[in-house]
Design a protein around this motif. Structure first.
Motif, PDB file in Angstrom:
ATOM      1  N   GLU A 280       0.840  -1.215   0.000  1.00 54.39           N
ATOM      2  CA  GLU A 280       0.000   0.000   0.000  1.00 54.39           C
ATOM      3  C   GLU A 280       0.868   1.255   0.000  1.00 54.39           C
ATOM      4  O   GLU A 280       0.577   2.227  -0.695  1.00 54.39           O
ATOM      5  CB  GLU A 280      -0.933  -0.024   1.217  1.00 54.39           C
ATOM      6  CG  GLU A 280      -1.983   1.075   1.232  1.00 54.39           C
ATOM      7  CD  GLU A 280      -1.579   2.252   2.078  1.00 54.39           C
ATOM      8  OE1 GLU A 280      -2.306   3.259   2.036  1.00 54.39           O
ATOM      9  OE2 GLU A 280      -0.546   2.190   2.768  1.00 54.39           O
ATOM     10  N   ASP A 285      -3.270  -0.560  -4.708  1.00 61.48           N
ATOM     11  CA  ASP A 285      -4.623  -0.385  -4.183  1.00 61.48           C
ATOM     12  C   ASP A 285      -5.033  -1.680  -3.494  1.00 61.48           C
ATOM     13  O   ASP A 285      -5.557  -2.600  -4.114  1.00 61.48           O
ATOM     14  CB  ASP A 285      -5.589  -0.044  -5.323  1.00 61.48           C
ATOM     15  CG  ASP A 285      -6.990   0.283  -4.803  1.00 61.48           C
ATOM     16  OD1 ASP A 285      -7.145   0.458  -3.581  1.00 61.48           O
ATOM     17  OD2 ASP A 285      -7.919   0.355  -5.635  1.00 61.48           O
ATOM     18  N   ASP A 287      -7.217  -3.997  -1.131  1.00 58.72           N
ATOM     19  CA  ASP A 287      -8.624  -4.084  -0.750  1.00 58.72           C
ATOM     20  C   ASP A 287      -8.740  -4.219   0.757  1.00 58.72           C
ATOM     21  O   ASP A 287      -8.322  -5.229   1.335  1.00 58.72           O
ATOM     22  CB  ASP A 287      -9.263  -5.301  -1.437  1.00 58.72           C
ATOM     23  CG  ASP A 287     -10.772  -5.359  -1.221  1.00 58.72           C
ATOM     24  OD1 ASP A 287     -11.300  -4.496  -0.494  1.00 58.72           O
ATOM     25  OD2 ASP A 287     -11.404  -6.276  -1.769  1.00 58.72           O
ATOM     26  N   TRP A 295      -7.154   1.375   7.776  1.00 59.49           N
ATOM     27  CA  TRP A 295      -7.898   2.549   7.351  1.00 59.49           C
ATOM     28  C   TRP A 295      -8.852   2.994   8.445  1.00 59.49           C
ATOM     29  O   TRP A 295      -9.366   2.176   9.195  1.00 59.49           O
ATOM     30  CB  TRP A 295      -8.688   2.221   6.082  1.00 59.49           C
ATOM     31  CG  TRP A 295      -7.797   2.039   4.907  1.00 59.49           C
ATOM     32  CD1 TRP A 295      -7.318   3.005   4.086  1.00 59.49           C
ATOM     33  CD2 TRP A 295      -7.276   0.822   4.371  1.00 59.49           C
ATOM     34  NE1 TRP A 295      -6.524   2.478   3.106  1.00 59.49           N
ATOM     35  CE2 TRP A 295      -6.494   1.134   3.249  1.00 59.49           C
ATOM     36  CE3 TRP A 295      -7.404  -0.509   4.743  1.00 59.49           C
ATOM     37  CZ2 TRP A 295      -5.844   0.169   2.501  1.00 59.49           C
ATOM     38  CZ3 TRP A 295      -6.745  -1.452   4.005  1.00 59.49           C
ATOM     39  CH2 TRP A 295      -5.982  -1.101   2.905  1.00 59.49           C
TER      40      TRP A 295
END
Length: 295
Positions: A280, A285, A287, A295
């Protein structure tokens, strides 16, 4: 859960001649680090094999002979630095980390392992050697960019974590590494803090702030190896606790807590959560439905 935290005196020498508890703990942890370095992680099937890793020998501490090698130039280059007693397993260690990143979509043009003279029973000597290796690696990084290199992902395990931080400390301010990632770094947490200059060398705050786009420090409370060797009674061990700052860390520095995923000192190598987070950082990207949880 994997969590990331932006944090707002390096190890002090014991001036008495009587060994302190901290010194004894460091010796115990160092012995474990040495034993651990003899084996490489093998937690998953290897997509990147040891044969894919170009090994560059850096920092001959005995004779100081030979020329400084060059990092192969590419648009995306992965560079891994081993720790104490990791000389013979640098290729497999690097392959494990690279595979954990490739599993979520990362791909590099070149894969490099940095081999340095880390096989010695004298742990303080190996620890001291990391500064010289970092200085030489800094020259190699600058040459890489001068020759048109693109993105560099510089990752170091244990004493290799010290080396990647020494690298940014020795670089000219005109250069900036895209990702610098210590894994289970064998260091005191306050070495990344503003204004905590060490007894024998400056700390890494200025180098981090000037010469890295992003530093992600991966630490686990389960890493009892560096936890025993560093931090002392009231301090923090960088690879165990993260930064231990009375002041601030640089704005581009982030502690990444992988306690729930990494269960040992060698557990960083090939760990899925570490690999996904590193990928990342490299722009993949990833998931978040896979449960990496930062996050």
């Amino acid at each position: 859960m994997l969590s990331m935290t932006d944090n707002d005196s390096p190890r002090e020498a014991d001036e008495s001649t009587t060994p302190s508890r901290r010194t004894m703990l460091k010796g115990t942890g160092a012995a474990i680090v040495g034993t651990a370095g003899l084996a490489a992680s093998s937690s998953s099937a290897t997509a990147v094999s040891s044969w894919d890793i170009e090994v560059l020998e850096v920092g001959d501490s005995v004779f100081g002979i030979g020329s400084t090698p060059s990092i192969p130039v590419g648009d995306e280059v992965f560079v891994y630095v081993h720790g104490w007693f990791g000389d013979s397993t640098v290729s497999s260690q690097a392959a494990d980390v690279a595979t954990s990143m490739e599993d979520v979509g990362y791909e590099a043009d070149e894969y490099v392992g940095i081999e340095w003279d880390a096989t010695t029973i004298n742990f303080p000597s190996a620890e001291s050697e990391t500064e010289d290796v970092g200085e030489e690696l800094a020259e190699m990084v600058e040459e890489f960019y001068d020759d048109g290199g693109g993105n560099l992902r510089l990752i170091g395990h244990s004493l290799g974590g010290r080396i990647v931080l020494e690298t940014v400390n020795h670089m000219d301010d005109d250069y900036e590494i895209e990702t610098v990632a210590p894994l289970g770094a064998a260091a005191d947490g306050d070495m990344v803090c503003e204004g905590s200059d060490g007894l024998f060398s400056d700390n890494w705050y200025d180098g981090i702030a000037a010469n890295a786009d992003e530093v992600r420090n991966y630490h686990s409370e389960n890493d009892s190896t560096v936890g025993a060797a560093y931090g002392g009674f009231f301090g923090a061990a960088l690879g165990n606790d993260g930064a231990g700052c009375p002041g601030d860390t640089a704005d581009n520095y982030t502690d990444v807590d992988v306690t729930d995923s990494v269960s040992s000192h060698l557990g960083f190598l090939g760990d899925e959560a570490v690999g996904a987070n590193l990928a990342e950082a490299a722009g993949v990207d990833v998931d978040d439905d896979d449960g990496w949880g930062w996050w």
